[in-house]
Design a protein around this motif. Sequence first.
Motif, PDB file in Angstrom:
ATOM      1  N   TYR A  18       1.165  -0.902  -0.177  1.00  0.00           N
ATOM      2  CA  TYR A  18       0.213   0.307  -0.685  1.00  0.00           C
ATOM      3  C   TYR A  18       0.568   1.208  -0.298  1.00  0.00           C
ATOM      4  O   TYR A  18       0.542   2.280  -0.829  1.00  0.00           O
ATOM      5  N   GLN A  19       2.162   1.191   1.431  1.00  0.00           N
ATOM      6  CA  GLN A  19       2.024   2.289   1.301  1.00  0.00           C
ATOM      7  C   GLN A  19       3.821   2.771   0.106  1.00  0.00           C
ATOM      8  O   GLN A  19       3.787   3.709  -0.313  1.00  0.00           O
ATOM      9  N   VAL A  20       4.261   1.014  -0.572  1.00  0.00           N
ATOM     10  CA  VAL A  20       4.946   1.040  -1.728  1.00  0.00           C
ATOM     11  C   VAL A  20       4.552   1.845  -2.896  1.00  0.00           C
ATOM     12  O   VAL A  20       4.943   2.664  -3.578  1.00  0.00           O
ATOM     13  N   VAL A  21       3.671   1.469  -3.360  1.00  0.00           N
ATOM     14  CA  VAL A  21       2.621   1.792  -4.597  1.00  0.00           C
ATOM     15  C   VAL A  21       2.472   3.454  -4.505  1.00  0.00           C
ATOM     16  O   VAL A  21       2.788   4.178  -5.564  1.00  0.00           O
ATOM     17  N   ILE A  22       1.644   4.428  -3.001  1.00  0.00           N
ATOM     18  CA  ILE A  22       2.278   5.174  -2.742  1.00  0.00           C
ATOM     19  C   ILE A  22       3.382   5.935  -3.223  1.00  0.00           C
ATOM     20  O   ILE A  22       2.882   7.898  -4.232  1.00  0.00           O
ATOM     21  N   VAL A  23       4.092   5.701  -2.654  1.00  0.00           N
ATOM     22  CA  VAL A  23       5.512   6.338  -2.935  1.00  0.00           C
ATOM     23  C   VAL A  23       6.040   6.445  -4.383  1.00  0.00           C
ATOM     24  O   VAL A  23       6.545   6.821  -4.606  1.00  0.00           O
ATOM     25  N   VAL A  27      11.371   3.929  -8.442  1.00  0.00           N
ATOM     26  CA  VAL A  27      12.216   3.165  -7.971  1.00  0.00           C
ATOM     27  C   VAL A  27      12.272   3.953  -6.542  1.00  0.00           C
ATOM     28  O   VAL A  27      13.331   2.872  -5.721  1.00  0.00           O
ATOM     29  N   GLY A  28      13.645   4.823  -7.509  1.00  0.00           N
ATOM     30  CA  GLY A  28      14.460   5.077  -6.254  1.00  0.00           C
ATOM     31  C   GLY A  28      13.805   5.860  -5.280  1.00  0.00           C
ATOM     32  O   GLY A  28      14.378   5.864  -3.904  1.00  0.00           O
ATOM     33  N   ALA A  29      12.748   6.656  -5.142  1.00  0.00           N
ATOM     34  CA  ALA A  29      11.362   6.958  -3.810  1.00  0.00           C
ATOM     35  C   ALA A  29      11.334   5.641  -3.479  1.00  0.00           C
ATOM     36  O   ALA A  29      11.458   6.092  -2.019  1.00  0.00           O
ATOM     37  N   VAL A  30      11.284   4.866  -3.997  1.00  0.00           N
ATOM     38  CA  VAL A  30      10.912   3.695  -2.831  1.00  0.00           C
ATOM     39  C   VAL A  30      11.710   2.730  -2.239  1.00  0.00           C
ATOM     40  O   VAL A  30      11.751   3.006  -1.103  1.00  0.00           O
ATOM     41  N   LEU A  31      13.087   2.551  -2.433  1.00  0.00           N
ATOM     42  CA  LEU A  31      14.919   2.052  -2.426  1.00  0.00           C
ATOM     43  C   LEU A  31      14.737   3.457  -1.117  1.00  0.00           C
ATOM     44  O   LEU A  31      15.546   2.506  -0.058  1.00  0.00           O
ATOM     45  N   LEU A  32      15.236   4.499  -1.737  1.00  0.00           N
ATOM     46  CA  LEU A  32      15.690   5.502  -1.149  1.00  0.00           C
ATOM     47  C   LEU A  32      14.366   5.858   0.979  1.00  0.00           C
ATOM     48  O   LEU A  32      15.189   5.588   2.125  1.00  0.00           O
ATOM     49  N   THR A  33      13.136   5.612   0.302  1.00  0.00           N
ATOM     50  CA  THR A  33      12.251   4.881   1.326  1.00  0.00           C
ATOM     51  C   THR A  33      12.609   3.959   2.529  1.00  0.00           C
ATOM     52  O   THR A  33      12.652   4.112   3.536  1.00  0.00           O
ATOM     53  N   LEU A  34      12.975   2.743   2.061  1.00  0.00           N
ATOM     54  CA  LEU A  34      12.904   1.905   2.554  1.00  0.00           C
ATOM     55  C   LEU A  34      14.009   1.779   3.108  1.00  0.00           C
ATOM     56  O   LEU A  34      14.162   1.804   4.429  1.00  0.00           O
ATOM     57  N   VAL A  35      15.624   2.025   2.973  1.00  0.00           N
ATOM     58  CA  VAL A  35      16.315   2.696   2.756  1.00  0.00           C
ATOM     59  C   VAL A  35      16.472   2.991   4.478  1.00  0.00           C
ATOM     60  O   VAL A  35      17.259   2.870   5.173  1.00  0.00           O
ATOM     61  N   VAL A  63      25.294   4.762   2.102  1.00  0.00           N
ATOM     62  CA  VAL A  63      24.242   3.574   1.666  1.00  0.00           C
ATOM     63  C   VAL A  63      23.732   4.730  -0.174  1.00  0.00           C
ATOM     64  O   VAL A  63      23.525   3.749  -0.812  1.00  0.00           O
ATOM     65  N   SER A  64      22.824   5.886   0.562  1.00  0.00           N
ATOM     66  CA  SER A  64      22.057   6.304  -0.457  1.00  0.00           C
ATOM     67  C   SER A  64      23.209   6.726  -2.314  1.00  0.00           C
ATOM     68  O   SER A  64      22.750   6.492  -3.233  1.00  0.00           O
ATOM     69  N   MET A  65      24.169   7.021  -1.611  1.00  0.00           N
ATOM     70  CA  MET A  65      25.122   7.176  -3.084  1.00  0.00           C
ATOM     71  C   MET A  65      25.364   5.788  -4.232  1.00  0.00           C
ATOM     72  O   MET A  65      24.833   5.409  -5.136  1.00  0.00           O
ATOM     73  N   ALA A  66      25.295   4.399  -3.131  1.00  0.00           N
ATOM     74  CA  ALA A  66      25.935   3.323  -3.457  1.00  0.00           C
ATOM     75  C   ALA A  66      23.681   2.795  -4.249  1.00  0.00           C
ATOM     76  O   ALA A  66      23.796   1.956  -5.200  1.00  0.00           O
ATOM     77  N   VAL A  67      22.632   2.946  -3.607  1.00  0.00           N
ATOM     78  CA  VAL A  67      21.641   2.746  -3.681  1.00  0.00           C
ATOM     79  C   VAL A  67      21.357   3.650  -5.528  1.00  0.00           C
ATOM     80  O   VAL A  67      20.702   2.567  -6.196  1.00  0.00           O
ATOM     81  N   GLY A  68      21.551   4.411  -5.600  1.00  0.00           N
ATOM     82  CA  GLY A  68      21.992   5.262  -6.754  1.00  0.00           C
ATOM     83  C   GLY A  68      22.752   4.924  -7.830  1.00  0.00           C
ATOM     84  O   GLY A  68      21.818   4.910  -9.019  1.00  0.00           O
ATOM     85  N   GLY A  69      23.820   4.931  -7.305  1.00  0.00           N
ATOM     86  CA  GLY A  69      24.637   3.478  -8.493  1.00  0.00           C
ATOM     87  C   GLY A  69      24.003   3.337  -9.341  1.00  0.00           C
ATOM     88  O   GLY A  69      24.374   2.569 -10.498  1.00  0.00           O
ATOM     89  N   LEU A  70      23.962   1.751  -8.564  1.00  0.00           N
ATOM     90  CA  LEU A  70      23.494   0.487  -8.655  1.00  0.00           C
ATOM     91  C   LEU A  70      22.045   0.648  -9.730  1.00  0.00           C
ATOM     92  O   LEU A  70      22.049   0.145 -10.553  1.00  0.00           O
TER      93      LEU A  70
END
Length: 310
Positions: free
Chosen positions: A102-107, A147-155, A172-179
């Motif tokens: 539910y939250q993932v879809v909205i984010v 997808v970036g918003a979801v990953l950054l939110t969860l991480v 960690v944010s650098m690694a998430v964005g780069g990958l």
Amino acid sequence: MFWSLVSLLVLGLVVRGIFFLVKWFVSWLGRGKRIERAAQDRALPQDVRDAAKELDFYYRLKGYRKLIGKPLRLTRAQLAVLAQREKVVRNDRVEHMRITWYQVVIVFIVGAVGGLFLEEGWMFLTEGLTQGRYGLVWGPFSPLYGVGAVLLTLVSRELMRRHAKWWQIFLVSMAVGGLLEQITGWGMETFMGAVSWDYSTVPGHITKWVSWPFLFFWGVIGLLWSSVITPWLLDLIGEPTTRRQVVFVFILAAYLALDVFMTLACFTRRAQRDQGIPPRNQFEEWVDANFSNQFMSHRFENMVIEGRGK
């Protein structure tokens, strides 16, 4: 001059009407059949209990003063204290929130739409381009940002729960964005024959889709997302309380899934058409008739698609 004022007035009324409709619709969703949930029994930390009591007293006093016609006026120092108390309560609520689809879809939707408009605004300010930066065939969506918003939110939520230091969040944010950029850029070129960005000429590039300047940008965004956006956004979304809310978000999820499927189908047929492969069934004939090469080139203006000129 007169018609300019009339146009501004009409525009203001339209914006106000849209805001009213959205507010009414959200309120309507919240008045549906309630969802029964098991209560979460946990002991609140002392600072959270104290902050909640202060906020409760403030809101009661504010309501009483409004009732008697004497608005409550606070100093800047008092407002700063209240903001800090709200932050303590909000962060505790978000840390213990049950995150579901539910939250993932909205984010995802917030990130996909917000990221699209931010990128188009940035391109206009820096290069004077009014180029569409769409990532799907329907709607104002850029799935990379979603997808970036979801990953950054969860991480960032997990890092927040672990009380991570700022430099840890940054790395960690650098690694998430780069990958994310590497996987997305490679996948688009390999499977869809499309290139949406290319850092090969950017000083400090690591690969075709990853560069140090943009990794730094991802780190800064991660810090902002962790400290400001994630607590505010998740608290705003909250957990579903009615069936109407669940059904509505499920419809949005189904629409997004169909949009992604159609986008992949359109890029597949685009590549096949460029290779002279005819449609094999009625669905592919429908795709060719409604999503031609001209449509794809116009819709995805920022992408370099193999065989664009054919």
